[in-house]
Design an enzyme around this catalytic site. Structure first.
Site, PDB file in Angstrom:
ATOM      1  N   ARG A  84      54.877-119.519-121.415  1.00  9.74           N
ATOM      2  CA  ARG A  84      53.383-119.934-122.095  1.00  9.74           C
ATOM      3  C   ARG A  84      53.089-118.903-122.840  1.00  9.74           C
ATOM      4  O   ARG A  84      52.441-119.107-124.143  1.00  9.74           O
ATOM      5  CB  ARG A  84      52.576-119.968-121.134  1.00  9.74           C
ATOM      6  CG  ARG A  84      50.682-120.064-120.919  1.00  9.74           C
ATOM      7  CD  ARG A  84      49.867-120.037-120.243  1.00  9.74           C
ATOM      8  NE  ARG A  84      50.568-121.303-119.051  1.00  9.74           N
ATOM      9  CZ  ARG A  84      50.637-121.144-118.041  1.00  9.74           C
ATOM     10  NH1 ARG A  84      51.328-120.413-117.066  1.00  9.74           N
ATOM     11  NH2 ARG A  84      51.209-122.664-117.599  1.00  9.74           N
ATOM     12  N   TYR A  85      53.756-117.610-122.638  1.00 11.18           N
ATOM     13  CA  TYR A  85      53.360-116.151-123.584  1.00 11.18           C
ATOM     14  C   TYR A  85      54.323-115.693-124.743  1.00 11.18           C
ATOM     15  O   TYR A  85      55.257-115.855-123.652  1.00 11.18           O
ATOM     16  CB  TYR A  85      52.570-115.233-123.132  1.00 11.18           C
ATOM     17  CG  TYR A  85      51.275-115.651-122.143  1.00 11.18           C
ATOM     18  CD1 TYR A  85      49.901-115.682-122.452  1.00 11.18           C
ATOM     19  CD2 TYR A  85      51.369-116.039-120.846  1.00 11.18           C
ATOM     20  CE1 TYR A  85      48.862-116.691-122.684  1.00 11.18           C
ATOM     21  CE2 TYR A  85      50.313-116.155-120.064  1.00 11.18           C
ATOM     22  CZ  TYR A  85      49.089-116.599-120.689  1.00 11.18           C
ATOM     23  OH  TYR A  85      48.086-116.869-119.839  1.00 11.18           O
ATOM     24  N   ARG A  88      56.416-112.986-122.495  1.00 11.51           N
ATOM     25  CA  ARG A  88      56.913-113.022-121.136  1.00 11.51           C
ATOM     26  C   ARG A  88      56.947-114.090-120.374  1.00 11.51           C
ATOM     27  O   ARG A  88      56.693-115.088-121.628  1.00 11.51           O
ATOM     28  CB  ARG A  88      55.888-112.260-120.232  1.00 11.51           C
ATOM     29  CG  ARG A  88      54.699-112.752-120.483  1.00 11.51           C
ATOM     30  CD  ARG A  88      53.616-111.374-119.985  1.00 11.51           C
ATOM     31  NE  ARG A  88      52.039-112.452-120.273  1.00 11.51           N
ATOM     32  CZ  ARG A  88      51.877-111.907-121.741  1.00 11.51           C
ATOM     33  NH1 ARG A  88      52.055-111.726-122.697  1.00 11.51           N
ATOM     34  NH2 ARG A  88      50.544-112.460-121.359  1.00 11.51           N
ATOM     35  N   CYS A  97      57.595-119.640 -99.870  1.00 11.16           N
ATOM     36  CA  CYS A  97      56.819-118.689 -99.370  1.00 11.16           C
ATOM     37  C   CYS A  97      57.150-118.819 -97.661  1.00 11.16           C
ATOM     38  O   CYS A  97      57.223-119.399 -96.879  1.00 11.16           O
ATOM     39  CB  CYS A  97      55.597-119.191-100.055  1.00 11.16           C
ATOM     40  SG  CYS A  97      54.792-119.520-101.518  1.00 11.16           S
ATOM     41  N   CYS A 101      49.553-120.273 -98.718  1.00 11.01           N
ATOM     42  CA  CYS A 101      47.448-120.332 -98.610  1.00 11.01           C
ATOM     43  C   CYS A 101      47.358-121.174 -99.096  1.00 11.01           C
ATOM     44  O   CYS A 101      47.736-122.332 -99.514  1.00 11.01           O
ATOM     45  CB  CYS A 101      47.255-119.707 -99.676  1.00 11.01           C
ATOM     46  SG  CYS A 101      48.269-117.927 -99.450  1.00 11.01           S
ATOM     47  N   CYS A 104      46.702-122.531-102.755  1.00  9.32           N
ATOM     48  CA  CYS A 104      47.452-122.984-103.444  1.00  9.32           C
ATOM     49  C   CYS A 104      47.283-123.423-104.687  1.00  9.32           C
ATOM     50  O   CYS A 104      47.104-124.279-104.783  1.00  9.32           O
ATOM     51  CB  CYS A 104      48.485-122.291-103.221  1.00  9.32           C
ATOM     52  SG  CYS A 104      49.579-121.826-104.431  1.00  9.32           S
ATOM     53  N   ARG A 106      50.124-123.934-106.741  1.00  5.67           N
ATOM     54  CA  ARG A 106      50.798-124.636-106.603  1.00  5.67           C
ATOM     55  C   ARG A 106      51.277-125.384-105.131  1.00  5.67           C
ATOM     56  O   ARG A 106      52.419-125.973-105.184  1.00  5.67           O
ATOM     57  CB  ARG A 106      52.252-123.630-106.806  1.00  5.67           C
ATOM     58  CG  ARG A 106      52.599-122.998-108.165  1.00  5.67           C
ATOM     59  CD  ARG A 106      53.642-122.354-108.966  1.00  5.67           C
ATOM     60  NE  ARG A 106      53.969-122.148-110.210  1.00  5.67           N
ATOM     61  CZ  ARG A 106      53.785-120.048-110.235  1.00  5.67           C
ATOM     62  NH1 ARG A 106      53.954-119.501-109.546  1.00  5.67           N
ATOM     63  NH2 ARG A 106      53.344-120.105-111.913  1.00  5.67           N
ATOM     64  N   ASP A 265      41.523-122.290-108.883  1.00  2.26           N
ATOM     65  CA  ASP A 265      42.383-123.482-109.601  1.00  2.26           C
ATOM     66  C   ASP A 265      42.122-124.212-109.059  1.00  2.26           C
ATOM     67  O   ASP A 265      41.406-124.702-107.746  1.00  2.26           O
ATOM     68  CB  ASP A 265      43.617-123.243-109.516  1.00  2.26           C
ATOM     69  CG  ASP A 265      43.504-121.210-110.700  1.00  2.26           C
ATOM     70  OD1 ASP A 265      43.959-121.384-111.901  1.00  2.26           O
ATOM     71  OD2 ASP A 265      45.203-120.816-110.055  1.00  2.26           O
ATOM     72  N   ASP A 302      42.235-119.707-115.424  1.00  2.00           N
ATOM     73  CA  ASP A 302      43.313-120.141-116.164  1.00  2.00           C
ATOM     74  C   ASP A 302      42.850-121.192-117.092  1.00  2.00           C
ATOM     75  O   ASP A 302      42.718-122.081-116.267  1.00  2.00           O
ATOM     76  CB  ASP A 302      44.761-119.637-114.778  1.00  2.00           C
ATOM     77  CG  ASP A 302      45.952-119.464-115.482  1.00  2.00           C
ATOM     78  OD1 ASP A 302      46.654-119.434-116.510  1.00  2.00           O
ATOM     79  OD2 ASP A 302      47.009-118.997-115.106  1.00  2.00           O
ATOM     80  N   LYS A 309      45.341-117.583-119.767  1.00  3.03           N
ATOM     81  CA  LYS A 309      44.239-116.872-119.125  1.00  3.03           C
ATOM     82  C   LYS A 309      43.301-116.162-119.251  1.00  3.03           C
ATOM     83  O   LYS A 309      43.916-115.298-120.879  1.00  3.03           O
ATOM     84  CB  LYS A 309      45.381-116.209-117.697  1.00  3.03           C
ATOM     85  CG  LYS A 309      44.000-115.203-116.731  1.00  3.03           C
ATOM     86  CD  LYS A 309      45.228-114.624-116.123  1.00  3.03           C
ATOM     87  CE  LYS A 309      46.519-115.409-115.269  1.00  3.03           C
ATOM     88  NZ  LYS A 309      47.994-115.629-114.830  1.00  3.03           N
TER      89      LYS A 309
END
Length: 332
Positions: A84-85, A88, A97, A101, A104, A106, A265, A302, A309
């Site tokens: 995205r950037y 990075r 995971c 959560c 989440c 995702r 989100d 985000d 973000k």
């Protein structure tokens, strides 16, 4: 105690919501359930339980909620890479995971072990990094990268270490908080390299900092790995000045720099966790001044659709004036 993976296991321990089994089963069929023994031992704490125990609130999906709320897919040139950037990338070798959560972002993709990168796919993802000299930092995410074996982690670290233009490695993980015994000397050795390596832990409440977790964090810091934190602003978990202050102070006292406080989100079925943006801004405003600057994370959103973000904290500059932490206005 074993990992909790089913509604039956929750019910057997008296932890399931008072709702029909079929409705709760519908929830976990859509959004994965997994709770480590460490977390299970602390589920009598409401602020911890709310983060992990599925409820029928998750079946309420509003029109503005999205399967890919932060737009990972539109920035995926190669499987396992989000770029995205410019300087990075995210490298996501696994979709598994240690825990899942309930909020989440995702949640539609995690829990699918079969989606982990194959050896060929991992090599293709690493080749993408190697062929883009603008990439200065690689962020291991997922899923959670620390569920990988030490051997597999070392393969990734060694490949990135051998890539001259990569200088920084960041790992985003929940593992030190939910499975602190995983933070072993062997794991730390696998992470050590010439790269500047940072571990960013996900934690939302001070009560998650058990003695075992504090010891795990200390092992990382004492090994020379700096720690940052990111938290999510969650209704019923940390949506008060007192709770946020206690969390951030406890992190700093354990040598963890608060990094981000995320606006929740627009993931499907998470509306019951969402705090209005204006309320989050007011919480951050109330912390400014009374709480040490070391303890203040950046409050971020985000932008849905993959637009990135941005900080969304309170604005102290207004039409040629500035507002101090006490709310008084001064001319610039």
């Amino acid at each position: 105690m074993k990992h909790i993976r089913t509604i039956e296991a929750l019910t057997a321990q008296g932890l399931a919501e008072h709702a029909s089994h079929d409705d709760l089963q519908r929830v976990v069929e859509q959004f994965a359930l997994r709770i480590t023994p460490h977390v299970a031992a602390h589920l009598t704490n409401p602020a911890i339980a709310r983060q992990y125990i599925p409820t029928t609130d998750e079946l309420v999906i509003t029109p503005d909620e999205l399967a890919d709320p932060i737009g990972d897919e539109v920035h995926t040139p190669v499987k396992g890479i989000t770029h995205r950037y410019a300087d990075r990338v995210l490298l996501k070798p696994t979709h598994t995971c240690a825990v899942y959560c309930r909020f989440c972002f995702r949640r539609e993709t995690v829990g699918q072990a079969e989606q982990a990168l194959t050896e060929a796919e991992l090599q293709a993802a690493l080749a993408y990094v190697q062929s883009h000299p603008e990439i200065w930092e690689v962020i291991l995410s997922g899923g959670d990268p620390l569920v990988l074996s030490n051997r597999r982690l070392k393969v990734i670290v060694d490949a990135l270490t051998a890539t001259p233009h990569v200088e920084v490695l960041r790992l985003h993980t929940r593992v030190p908080v939910v499975d602190p015994a995983r933070i072993t000397t062997e794991l730390i050795t696998a992470l050590k390299s010439r790269l500047a390596t940072y571990v960013v832990i996900h934690i939302n409440h001070a009560d998650e900092l058990t003695e075992a977790v504090k010891s795990a964090l200390a092992r990382l810091v004492d090994a020379g790995i700096p720690l940052l934190s990111q938290s999510v602003l969650l209704r019923g978990v940390n949506d008060s000045v007192e709770t946020l202050t206690r969390l951030m102070r406890a992190l700093v006292a354990n040598r963890v720099k608060p990094y981000y406080l995320h606006q929740t989100d627009l993931a499907k079925g998470t509306g019951h966790f969402r705090v209005p943006l204006a309320e989050g801004q007011d919480l951050m405003r109330q912390m400014r001044g009374p709480v040490s600057g070391l303890c203040l994370p950046t409050y971020v959103l985000d932008i849905p659709g993959g637009h990135g973000k941005v900080p969304v904290g309170p604005n102290y500059v207004r039409a040629g004036t500035v507002v101090d932490p006490q709310g008084k206005t001064h001319e610039l």
